[in-house]
Write a protein that holds these residues in place. Structure first.
Motif, mmCIF file in Angstrom:
data_model
loop_
_atom_site.group_PDB
_atom_site.id
_atom_site.type_symbol
_atom_site.label_atom_id
_atom_site.label_comp_id
_atom_site.label_asym_id
_atom_site.label_seq_id
_atom_site.Cartn_x
_atom_site.Cartn_y
_atom_site.Cartn_z
ATOM 1 N N THR A 1 -22.890 4.121 -13.021
ATOM 2 C CA THR A 1 -22.452 2.854 -13.590
ATOM 3 C C THR A 1 -23.657 2.063 -14.064
ATOM 4 N N SER A 2 -23.358 1.071 -14.877
ATOM 5 C CA SER A 2 -24.393 0.131 -15.305
ATOM 6 C C SER A 2 -24.757 -0.767 -14.130
ATOM 7 N N ARG A 3 -26.021 -0.920 -13.893
ATOM 8 C CA ARG A 3 -26.453 -1.659 -12.706
ATOM 9 C C ARG A 3 -26.039 -3.136 -12.786
ATOM 10 N N PHE A 4 -26.152 -3.727 -13.962
ATOM 11 C CA PHE A 4 -25.912 -5.164 -14.087
ATOM 12 C C PHE A 4 -24.532 -5.486 -14.661
ATOM 13 N N LYS A 5 -23.734 -4.476 -15.020
ATOM 14 C CA LYS A 5 -22.365 -4.688 -15.505
ATOM 15 C C LYS A 5 -22.314 -5.715 -16.638
ATOM 16 N N ASP A 6 -23.252 -5.622 -17.587
ATOM 17 C CA ASP A 6 -23.306 -6.589 -18.673
ATOM 18 C C ASP A 6 -22.605 -6.102 -19.932
ATOM 19 N N GLY A 7 -21.957 -4.930 -19.898
ATOM 20 C CA GLY A 7 -21.192 -4.446 -21.029
ATOM 21 C C GLY A 7 -22.022 -3.889 -22.162
ATOM 22 N N PRO B 1 -23.053 -1.371 -24.656
ATOM 23 C CA PRO B 1 -22.365 -0.115 -25.033
ATOM 24 C C PRO B 1 -23.252 1.109 -24.887
ATOM 25 N N VAL B 2 -24.545 0.986 -25.149
ATOM 26 C CA VAL B 2 -25.434 2.142 -25.022
ATOM 27 C C VAL B 2 -25.532 2.572 -23.559
ATOM 28 N N ILE B 3 -25.709 1.599 -22.662
ATOM 29 C CA ILE B 3 -25.817 1.922 -21.229
ATOM 30 C C ILE B 3 -24.499 2.498 -20.723
ATOM 31 N N ASN B 4 -23.384 1.898 -21.128
ATOM 32 C CA ASN B 4 -22.085 2.415 -20.675
ATOM 33 C C ASN B 4 -21.849 3.842 -21.164
ATOM 34 N N LEU B 5 -22.212 4.121 -22.393
ATOM 35 C CA LEU B 5 -22.015 5.471 -22.919
ATOM 36 C C LEU B 5 -22.956 6.467 -22.231
ATOM 37 N N ALA B 6 -24.185 6.050 -21.974
ATOM 38 C CA ALA B 6 -25.121 6.928 -21.261
ATOM 39 C C ALA B 6 -24.618 7.215 -19.844
ATOM 40 N N CYS B 7 -24.039 6.197 -19.187
ATOM 41 C CA CYS B 7 -23.506 6.403 -17.835
ATOM 42 C C CYS B 7 -22.327 7.374 -17.851
ATOM 43 N N GLU B 8 -21.435 7.213 -18.824
ATOM 44 C CA GLU B 8 -20.289 8.111 -18.902
ATOM 45 C C GLU B 8 -20.724 9.543 -19.200
ATOM 46 N N LEU B 9 -21.666 9.710 -20.115
ATOM 47 C CA LEU B 9 -22.149 11.050 -20.448
ATOM 48 C C LEU B 9 -22.816 11.704 -19.242
ATOM 49 N N LEU B 10 -23.649 10.958 -18.526
ATOM 50 C CA LEU B 10 -24.345 11.513 -17.370
ATOM 51 C C LEU B 10 -23.375 11.807 -16.232
ATOM 52 N N ASP C 1 -36.130 8.036 -20.693
ATOM 53 C CA ASP C 1 -37.055 7.053 -20.145
ATOM 54 C C ASP C 1 -36.719 6.851 -18.665
ATOM 55 N N GLY C 2 -37.528 7.444 -17.788
ATOM 56 C CA GLY C 2 -37.229 7.375 -16.360
ATOM 57 C C GLY C 2 -37.233 5.964 -15.813
ATOM 58 N N VAL C 3 -38.177 5.139 -16.246
ATOM 59 C CA VAL C 3 -38.244 3.763 -15.743
ATOM 60 C C VAL C 3 -37.028 2.975 -16.203
ATOM 61 N N LEU C 4 -36.700 3.077 -17.486
ATOM 62 C CA LEU C 4 -35.542 2.359 -18.011
ATOM 63 C C LEU C 4 -34.258 2.843 -17.358
ATOM 64 N N ARG C 5 -34.159 4.138 -17.118
ATOM 65 C CA ARG C 5 -32.956 4.673 -16.481
ATOM 66 C C ARG C 5 -32.804 4.136 -15.065
ATOM 67 N N ARG C 6 -33.884 4.079 -14.307
ATOM 68 C CA ARG C 6 -33.793 3.559 -12.938
ATOM 69 C C ARG C 6 -33.485 2.072 -12.923
ATOM 70 N N PHE C 7 -33.918 1.351 -13.957
ATOM 71 C CA PHE C 7 -33.665 -0.079 -13.989
ATOM 72 C C PHE C 7 -32.214 -0.397 -14.356
ATOM 73 N N LEU C 8 -31.643 0.362 -15.262
ATOM 74 C CA LEU C 8 -30.354 -0.014 -15.844
ATOM 75 C C LEU C 8 -29.187 0.833 -15.365
ATOM 76 N N VAL C 9 -29.445 1.988 -14.767
ATOM 77 C CA VAL C 9 -28.373 2.910 -14.366
ATOM 78 C C VAL C 9 -28.377 3.040 -12.848
#
Length: 832
Positions: A85-91, A93-102, A585-593
Motif C-alpha cells: 500500500t501507499s504509506r501516506f495514503k495520499d492518492g 496514481p503512480v504510487i498506487n499503480l506501483a503498489c498494485e503491480l508489486l 529507486d530503493g530509497v523512494l520505494r522505502r519512503f512511499l511504499v
C-alpha cells in the motif's frame, strides 16, 4: 581480542582473498555451535521417537510430538498474502499503480515458489530448535536466441572478421523467479555475536555433485574432491555408506564488511572464484532475514529450545508411562485349583478360562468329586489378586496427569486449552478465555508473522531491482502504456487539431464548374477549378468556332455544418517508465511504499470477517445519511467523498475498495456538475436530512455509551473473577496451613503415645523379670529346706563324759529387693 575484533581486523587487511583465514573462521564457528547442534540432535531423536534404551524398546509418552502438533497450527496455519500500500495514503496514481503491480507480482511468486512449504519448515525448526532460517534466491531462465548467421552470403566480410574475437551468442530472458529456500540448521554458519546486527559475516553450506560443480565452475569443477557422503539417515553404518552419494562441500560466505561474496570448497586450496559484490542487493546485505529465534539472551546469538525447559518433567512422564505399561501387563486372570489325576484335577476349569470360550457346555467326568471338593461353595478356585495393582496404576495415572499439566503450564499449551469455551458460558467468560488463550502464543505468532513479513519485503526488493517490467506485467495481468504510447497519442491529437483548425479557417467548399470541351475525340476534359459559380454548363454540341453563351445565374446551395473538434487525447495514466522509476529507486520505494502481510493465524479470520461486516454496515449508514446532502448541495460531494475515503483507509479490510471508491467519487463529481432545477421541497428535505443526521448521531452516541457500559461491565466481571480467584487461592492456602498444623499435632501426639507405650513395655518387662527372680529364689529356698529335712542328724559322740553344748537358735537369712538406676526392681540380694 574477541572473535568479532579478529574478523574486523582481518577483513580490513584484505583477508577476503585468504582461503586459510576463512577455513579457520568456519571451523571455529562450527566448533562454537557444536554443543547446540548436539542438543538439537537429541531433541530431534526424541521428537521422531527413534531413541531406544539398552534393554530394547520402551513405552514412552510422546509429549514432545504432541506439543509440537498443538503449537504448529496455532503459530502458523496458512500462507500470508502480501499487502503493498501507499504509506501516506495520499492518492498518488503512480504510487498506487506501483503498489498494485508489486502486490500482484508478489502473490504470483508466492504461489509459483511454494512459499508456504518453506514457511512451514521454518516454523517446524523454530518451534523444535528455537531457530528457523529462510533464504531468498533469484533465478532467471535464459535461453539462446536463434539467429540466422547468413553463412556464405558475405564472404568478404567473413574473411575480414577472422581476426576479431568470437562474439558470445545472443540470449533471451524467458522467465524470472524469486525462490525462498529453507536452510538446514547445520548449513547455516556464523561466528559468535551478541545480536544479529553485529554479525560480520555468515556462511551457507551446500553439497554439490560432479555435474553441478562442472556446470557452476567449468575450470575447477572436475578437480574438486568429493569429500562428503550425503544420503538418508540410517542406524546401520554399512547401509548408510551404501546409499550415500559422494558430493563436495561448498561454502558460500557473505562478508558484510568487505561487501563481497566468497566461494570456496572444503578440500580445494584456492577460491572457486574471485570475491565480488553480490548480484542481489538487500538493505541488510545478507540474503536472509533475521532468523525466527526462540529464547535468546544478550550474551550470544544461540537460542535455547523450549524442550530444554520441561525435559525433566517429560522424562518423569516417560518413566511413569513405562511403569504403567509394566503394571498393565500384570492385569490378567490367573486361577489356582488343586491338581490330581484326570477327573480330580478339574481340567474343565482351565478349558473354560481359555480365550474365545463362550456359549459352550462342558462335560465333567467326575461330577461327585467336582461338587464335593469345594463343599457348598463349589470347586476350590483361587484367583490372583489384582486390586492392589489397579490402585497402583490409578496412582501412577494421576501423577502422570499432574506432570502433563505442569508441562502444559510451562509451554503455554494450557492457555490454548483454557481458551476452549462452552455453549452455556457467558460472553464475558468466553472473552476472558480467548484472551488468556492468546497471551502466551502471541510472541510466537508475532515472530512467525515477522519472518513472513521480512521475507516478503526482501522478495519485493529482488522483484523491484531485478525483474523486467514485462515480467511484472505478465505476472500481474496488467497493461500499462509506455512513454512512446503517450507521446504517439499526443502527436495524433495535435495532428487532428491542426486539420480541424485548417478546415475552420478555409472558405466553404462549392461545387466545381464544368470547363469548355476541346474538339477532338481524345481531348481530355479540363480539371475542375475553384472559381466563382458563374459558369454555365457546356453547350450540347461542341463547336470550336462559336463564342460561349453567358452562364445562367448560380443556384444557391446549403452551407455544410462545421466539422466537430477532435476528441481530447485519452488519459493513459502512469506509464511503465513512471512505475519502474519508483520501484527501481530503493530509497523512494522505502519512503512511499509500505509492504506488509496479513495474518498467518486461522483465529484471525473471524476478526477479519467482523471487520468487513462492520465496514459494510457503516458504509451503508454513511451513504444513507449523506444522500440528501449530496442531492441538495452538489458542491459538498467532493468533501463528503474525501470524508468517506478518510474513514475507508483506516480499515485494512477495505483496502481493495479504495481505488474503486475513488473512481466512483470522481464519476459522481462529474455527473453533479450540471445545474439542477430548483426544488420547491428543498427546505423540507434539508430539514429531514438534518433530523436524520441528528438521529444517526444520537444512535451512534447511544451505541458508544452502550459499548462503554459493556466494556466497563466486562472489566468489572474480570476484576471480580480475579478477586474470586485470589480469594480461592487464599482459602486453599489456609486449608493447606491448617492441614499442615493438624498433621504436626497428630504427629506429636503419636510420638507421645509411642514413648508412653515404650515405657510401659519396659516396666512390664522389668516386673516380669522381678517375678521370675522371686520365683527362682523361692524354689531355691524350698530345695534347701527339703535337703535339710532329708539329711539325718549326726550320731552322738562315743565319749559320754564330754558335755554337749546345747544347741542355740537357728540363724535367719534376710534378703532385699535390688533396684536399678531408674528405681525399678532388678532382682534380690542378701543383707545382714
Amino acid at each position: 581480542m574477541s572473535a568479532l575484533d579478529d574478523t574486523i581486523g582481518a577483513s580490513d587487511a584484505g583477508a577476503s582473498d585468504d582461503v586459510a583465514y576463512w577455513r579457520a573462521q568456519i571451523t571455529k564457528a562450527e566448533r562454537d555451535a557444536e554443543e547446540w547442534h548436539k542438543r538439537c540432535d537429541k531433541i530431534r531423536k526424541r521428537y521422531l521417537a527413534d531413541e531406544k534404551n539398552a534393554t530394547g524398546s520402551r513405552r514412552k509418552y510422546q509429549m514432545l510430538w504432541s506439543n509440537q502438533e498443538v503449537l504448529r497450527p496455532a503459530v502458523y496455519a496458512r500462507r500470508p498474502n502480501p499487502s503493498v500500500t501507499s504509506r501516506f495514503k495520499d492518492g498518488d496514481p503512480v504510487i498506487n499503480l506501483a503498489c498494485e503491480l508489486l502486490e500482484r507480482t508478489l502473490d504470483v511468486q508466492f504461489d509459483l515458489g511454494s512459499y508456504d512449504d518453506t514457511f512451514q519448515l521454518v516454523r517446524n525448526d523454530y518451534l523444535l530448535f528455537a531457530r528457523g532460517v529462510p533464504r531468498i534466491r533469484y533465478e532467471a531462465q535464459i535461453d539462446p536466441l536463434e539467429v540466422d548467421d547468413g553463412a556464405g552470403e558475405w564472404e568478404d566480410d567473413a574473411q575480414s572478421d577472422e581476426s576479431e574475437e568470437p562474439q558470445e551468442p545472443a540470449e533471451v530472458l524467458k522467465a524470472e523467479h524469486v525462490k525462498v529456500d529453507f536452510v538446514h540448521r547445520k548449513d547455516f554458519i556464523h561466528p559468535v555475536a551478541r545480536t544479529w546486527s553485529e554479525l560480520p559475516w555468515l556462511c551457507f553450506r551446500a553439497f554439490m555433485d560432479r555435474s553441478e560443480l562442472k556446470k557452476r565452475w567449468p575450470d575447477a569443477g572436475g578437480k574438486i574432491p568429493l569429500d562428503a557422503k550425503v544420503g538418508p539417515r540410517r542406524d546401520d553404518e554399512a547401509q548408510k555408506e551404501a546409499s550415500a552419494v559422494a558430493k563436495a562441500t561448498i561454502y558460500e560466505i557473505w562478508d558484510k564488511r568487505s561487501g563481497k561474496v566468497i566461494w570456496l570448497a572444503k578440500e580445494w586450496p584456492e577460491l572457486l572464484e574471485a570475491p565480488a559484490a553480490p548480484y542481489m542487493k538487500f538493505e541488510g546485505f545478507f540474503p536472509c532475514p533475521r532468523p525466527a529465534y526462540g529464547t535468546l539472551d544478550t550474551e550470544k546469538l544461540t537460542s535455547v529450545p523450549d524442550y530444554v525447559y520441561y525435559q525433566d518433567q517429560a522424562e518423569e512422564v516417560n518413566d511413569l508411562t513405562a511403569r504403567i505399561a509394566s503394571l498393565s501387563d500384570s492385569l490378567k486372570v490367573v486361577g489356582f485349583y488343586p491338581a490330581g489325576p484326570e477327573g480330580e484335577g478339574f481340567p474343565e476349569i482351565e478349558a473354560a478360562l481359555r480365550p474365545g470360550f463362550e456359549n459352550k457346555a462342558v462335560a465333567v467326568k467326575s461330577w461327585a468329586m467336582f461338587t464335593k471338593a469345594g463343599g457348598s461353595d463349589g470347586v476350590p478356585f483361587v484367583f490372583l489378586p489384582i486390586a492392589d495393582i489397579v490402585k497402583t496404576i490409578e496412582a501412577c495415572v494421576n501423577l502422570r496427569k499432574q506432570l502433563i499439566d505442569d508441562i502444559w503450564q510451562i509451554t503455554g499449551i494450557s492457555d490454548i486449552m483454557r481458551g476452549d469455551t462452552e455453549a452455556e458460558e457467558t460472553a464475558a467468560a468466553q472473552g476472558m478465555k480467548s484472551i488468556w488463550g492468546s497471551v502466551r502464543l502471541k510472541d510466537k505468532q508475532n515472530e512467525m508473522a515477522r519472518i513472513c513479513r521480512d521475507v516478503t519485503r526482501m522478495v519485493a526488493e529482488v522483484i523491484s531491482g531485478h525483474f523486467q517490467i514485462d515480467t511484472m506485467l505478465q505476472c500481474a495481468n496488467m497493461r500499462l502504456p509506455t512513454e512512446a504510447d503517450a507521446i504517439q497519442a499526443q502527436m495524433q491529437y495535435e495532428r487532428e487539431m491542426q486539420a480541424y483548425m485548417a478546415q475552420r479557417q478555409a472558405p466553404a467548399a462549392l461545387p466545381a464548374p464544368q470547363g469548355y470541351a476541346i474538339s477532338g475525340p481524345s481531348a481530355p476534359s479540363p480539371p475542375p477549378t475553384l472559381t466563382p459559380s458563374t459558369a454555365s454548363p457546356p453547350p450540347p454540341t461542341p463547336s470550336p468556332a462559336p463564342t460561349p453563351s453567358p452562364p445562367p445565374p448560380p443556384t444557391p446551395s446549403p452551407t455544410p455544418p462545421p466539422p466537430p473538434p477532435p476528441p481530447e487525447p485519452p488519459d493513459l495514466g502512469p506509464t511503465q517508465e513512471d512505475v519502474l522509476r519508483v520501484l527501481r529507486d530503493g530509497v523512494l520505494r522505502r519512503f512511499l511504499v509500505d509492504i506488509e502481510t496479513d495474518s498467518t493465524v486461522l483465529l484471525d479470520q473471524q476478526a477479519e470477517q467482523n471487520a468487513r461486516t462492520e465496514l459494510i454496515e457503516k458504509t451503508g449508514r454513511y451513504m444513507l445519511s449523506m444522500q440528501s446532502i449530496a442531492e441538495n448541495m452538489p458542491a459538498m460531494l467532493p468533501f463528503l467523498g474525501e470524508i468517506y475515503l478518510f474513514g475507508l483507509r483506516a480499515y485494512p479490510a477495505g483496502r481493495e475498495l479504495q481505488e474503486k471508491a475513488e473512481k466512483m467519487i470522481k464519476q459522481l463529481e462529474a455527473a453533479s456538475g450540471a445545474p439542477k432545477p430548483p426544488d420547491p421541497k428543498m427546505q423540507l428535505e434539508h430539514m429531514k436530512a438534518q433530523a436524520e443526521i441528528s438521529r444517526i448521531r444520537l444512535e451512534q452516541q447511544t451505541a458508544l455509551i452502550r459499548a462503554h457500559a459493556e466494556d466497563s461491565k466486562a472489566r468489572m466481571e474480570l476484576e471480580q473473577a480475579q478477586q474470586t480467584h485470589q480469594m480461592e487461592i487464599a482459602r486453599l492456602r489456609g486449608q493447606m496451613a491448617q492441614a499442615q498444623q493438624d498433621h504436626e499435632l497428630s504427629k506429636a501426639e503419636h510420638g507421645m503415645k509411642m514413648r508412653s507405650f515404650t515405657q510401659q513395655v519396659e516396666l512390664d518387662e522389668r516386673k516380669l523379670a522381678a517375678t521370675q527372680a522371686l520365683d527362682l529364689f523361692k524354689d531355691r529356698m524350698e530345695r534347701v529346706r527339703a535337703e535339710r529335712a532329708a539329711t539325718p542328724p549326726p550320731p552322738a559322740p562315743a565319749n559320754t563324759n564330754v558335755p554337749i553344748a546345747p544347741a542355740g537358735p537357728a540363724r535367719k537369712r534376710k534378703f532385699a529387693i535390688r533396684r536399678g538406676p531408674d528405681g525399678l526392681a532388678a532382682g534380690f540380694e542378701e543383707v545382714d
